[in-house]
Design a protein around this motif. Structure first.
Motif, short mmCIF file in Angstrom:
data_model
loop_
_atom_site.label_atom_id
_atom_site.label_comp_id
_atom_site.label_asym_id
_atom_site.label_seq_id
_atom_site.Cartn_x
_atom_site.Cartn_y
_atom_site.Cartn_z
N MET A 277 110.25 65.81 84.39
CA MET A 277 111.42 65.26 83.71
C MET A 277 112.65 65.49 84.58
SD MET A 277 113.19 66.39 80.10
CE MET A 277 111.86 65.78 79.08
N THR A 278 113.44 64.42 84.79
CA THR A 278 114.69 64.57 85.53
C THR A 278 115.85 64.63 84.55
OG1 THR A 278 115.03 62.17 85.77
CG2 THR A 278 113.75 63.29 87.48
N GLN A 279 116.87 65.41 84.91
CA GLN A 279 118.03 65.64 84.05
C GLN A 279 119.30 65.70 84.89
OE1 GLN A 279 116.52 69.51 82.41
NE2 GLN A 279 114.79 68.53 83.41
N ALA A 280 120.41 65.36 84.28
CA ALA A 280 121.75 65.53 84.88
C ALA A 280 122.77 65.16 83.83
CB ALA A 280 121.89 64.69 86.16
N LYS A 281 123.80 64.41 84.20
CA LYS A 281 124.85 63.95 83.30
C LYS A 281 125.25 65.00 82.26
CE LYS A 281 124.37 58.93 83.87
NZ LYS A 281 125.67 58.69 84.50
N GLY A 282 124.67 64.95 81.04
CA GLY A 282 125.11 65.82 79.97
C GLY A 282 124.69 67.27 80.08
N ILE A 283 123.94 67.64 81.09
CA ILE A 283 123.37 68.98 81.18
C ILE A 283 124.45 70.06 81.25
CG2 ILE A 283 123.17 68.91 83.71
CD1 ILE A 283 120.59 70.52 83.46
N ALA A 284 125.57 69.80 81.91
CA ALA A 284 126.63 70.80 82.05
C ALA A 284 127.98 70.26 81.59
CB ALA A 284 126.72 71.31 83.48
N ASN A 285 127.94 69.19 80.79
CA ASN A 285 129.14 68.66 80.14
C ASN A 285 130.24 68.28 81.12
OD1 ASN A 285 129.98 67.96 77.45
ND2 ASN A 285 131.62 69.46 77.66
N GLY A 286 129.85 67.81 82.30
CA GLY A 286 130.84 67.33 83.26
C GLY A 286 130.85 68.06 84.58
N LEU A 287 130.33 69.27 84.63
CA LEU A 287 130.20 69.94 85.91
C LEU A 287 128.99 69.37 86.65
CD1 LEU A 287 132.04 71.99 84.29
CD2 LEU A 287 131.22 73.69 85.93
N PRO A 288 129.06 69.27 87.98
CA PRO A 288 127.97 68.62 88.72
C PRO A 288 126.70 69.47 88.76
CG PRO A 288 129.63 69.50 90.22
CD PRO A 288 130.18 69.66 88.84
N LEU A 289 125.67 68.99 88.08
CA LEU A 289 124.40 69.69 88.04
C LEU A 289 123.30 68.70 87.70
CD1 LEU A 289 122.97 72.50 88.16
CD2 LEU A 289 123.24 72.59 85.66
N GLY A 290 122.20 68.81 88.40
CA GLY A 290 121.01 68.03 88.09
C GLY A 290 119.80 68.93 88.14
N ALA A 291 118.68 68.45 87.62
CA ALA A 291 117.46 69.26 87.62
C ALA A 291 116.26 68.35 87.46
CB ALA A 291 117.48 70.29 86.49
N PHE A 292 115.13 68.77 87.99
CA PHE A 292 113.86 68.18 87.58
C PHE A 292 112.92 69.33 87.24
CE2 PHE A 292 113.85 68.31 92.23
CZ PHE A 292 112.59 68.79 92.59
N THR A 293 112.14 69.13 86.18
CA THR A 293 111.34 70.18 85.58
C THR A 293 109.91 69.71 85.46
OG1 THR A 293 113.29 70.87 84.31
CG2 THR A 293 111.17 71.77 83.62
#
Length: 444
Positions: A277-293
């Motif tokens: 699963m890839t994630q970003a955008k709402g993960i840190a409410n505006g701070l730059p962060l992405g992830a894949f799990t």
């Protein structure tokens, strides 16, 4: 080189001066909503001239917990006082460890180990690398009209010419399958779309691949395509087909994740447990962060040096993400479901009220209103012709006459996008819907 910086922030006291500085010094790639933001709070934006707007776009579905969420801001500030950067892949640290553990707890199924990066695009690229490493295969299938990023690798997955013009994607082993876009699908006969459309994937595998399939990448709800929601059973069937061919299902939850659809992740609506699963955008409410799990078994296919990111897992962004998830679980996702149910009925009424509203569709607080030219024949001779000019004019009217900022998107650029901060109130939603009606009355 100039002797001094012209136009410092102290000199920019108007919207016009900010825009002028953009024109002079920012590459011409930005798509403006014409609201230069000076400050934001909750669901409200204030421009440099002091005008206030209701934000129902949240920076392309990013500030899910609301602009300036106090708990998120405080968490980031506290971490700033500790340390800002230590490269999380060189120096283990508590914010990264805690966030990875929390993500393992809140994501569906056996997803257990995360890689942190800076954006959704990076998350998608990393997920493809992991799928290739785990399966030993190279080919990837994505969906026509899908969106997965703008770097050359992720752009190869994106199924939209408008993002690719003038570029040469470097991933050659990519094929595309038909999306579950029932409104404009001749096979589905209008709105009647069912899970059997997923069998199209079998045809693409048989005719467009060599049988060396590593992954199928899909957005559980297709954001840039125009908020396209698949029918029940479709995503499950896609995963089944992928597994039958030894491939993984990668769910791109960059836009749909972190409460946007009324569940923490959109995959949960469809009872599907993605392999990655890839994630970003709402993960840190505006701070730059992405992830894949991924599951431990899949994640452990990576060896030291296979993947890295200097700024990935920044401890300040990770601290903000921890607070964001806590806030989302403490009532915000519940609000998303409640307000989304009301919004669904209100938008459905527009289909009966206005001939130019072809279809409304979505989940939670991720809704699209597709605008069309009544009486015409559009692409594939199924639904009326998309009306991109009307959508643009409606967005301008909303901003200028109702002080509502709403995005426009979709494959045909004709879909009004309701994607507000998930903290939005009923009164604010009513204001947005009333503004849309007023704009349609005035223009259509």
């Amino acid at each position: 080189m100039s002797e001094h910086r012209s136009g410092s922030s102290a000199d920019r006291e108007s919207n016009a001066s900010v825009v002028s500085t953009y024109d002079d010094h920012v590459m011409p790639i930005w798509k403006s909503l014409n609201v230069p933001v000076k400050r934001a709070s909750g669901c409200t934006l204030e421009d440099v001239d002091g005008n206030e707007y209701l934000d129902v776009f949240s920076g392309i579905s990013v500030t899910n917990a609301g602009h300036g969420n106090e708990a998120v801001v405080d968490a980031a500030k506290e971490q700033l006082d500790e340390f800002v950067h230590g490269c999380s892949y060189v120096h283990p640290n508590e914010p990264v460890a805690d966030l990875a553990e929390l993500i393992a707890d809140v994501t569906p199924g056996e997803l257990q180990k995360s890689f942190f990066c800076n954006s959704g695009t990076e998350a998608v690229e990393g997920a493809i690398k992991l799928a290739r490493k785990y399966t030993g295969s190279k080919e990837v299938i994505a969906l026509e009209m899908g969106f997965h990023g703008r770097t050359l690798g992720s752009l190869a997955l994106t199924g939209n010419k408008s993002y690719k013009q003038g570029m040469a994607p470097t991933l050659n082993d990519v094929a595309h399958a038909t999306p579950p876009y029932g409104y404009r699908c001749p096979r589905c006969d209008g709105d009647r779309c069912d899970a059997s459309c997923a069998d199209e994937l079998e045809r693409v595998i048989g005719s467009h691949t060599s049988g060396d399939l590593a992954a199928v990448v899909v957005e559980p709800v297709m954001g840039e395509a125009g908020i396209v929601v698949p029918p029940t059973g479709w995503l499950e069937r896609v995963q089944e087909i992928a597994h039958d061919h030894g491939a993984l299902l990668i769910a791109d939850e960059v836009q749909t994740g972190y409460g946007r659809t009324g569940e923490l992740f959109a995959s949960e609506h469809f009872d599907v447990e993605p392999d990655i699963m890839t994630q970003a955008k709402g993960i840190a409410n505006g701070l730059p962060l992405g992830a894949f799990t991924a599951s431990a078994e899949i994640a452990d296919a990576f060896e030291s040096g296979d993947h890295l990111s200097t700024f990935g897992g920044n401890p300040v962004a990770c601290a903000a993400a921890l607070a964001t998830i806590d806030e989302l679980q403490d009532g915000i996702v519940d609000n998303t479901r409640e307000q989304g149910e009301w919004l669904e009925s209100e938008l459905a009424a527009l289909e009966d009220e206005y001939a130019v509203v072809g279809q409304t569709r979505g989940l939670g607080l991720m809704w699209g209103v597709e605008l069309v030219e009544p009486g015409t024949t559009g692409p594939q001779n199924v639904a009326p012709r998309p009306d991109a000019e009307l959508a643009s004019a409606v967005a301008d009217h909303l901003r200028d006459e109702s002080s509502v900022v709403m995005g426009v998107g979709g494959y045909y650029k004709n879909v009004m996008r309701f994607q507000p901060p998930l903290t939005i109130s009923r009164d604010q939603l009513e204001r947005a819907v009333d503004g849309l009606r007023t704009a349609l009355d005035a223009i259509a």
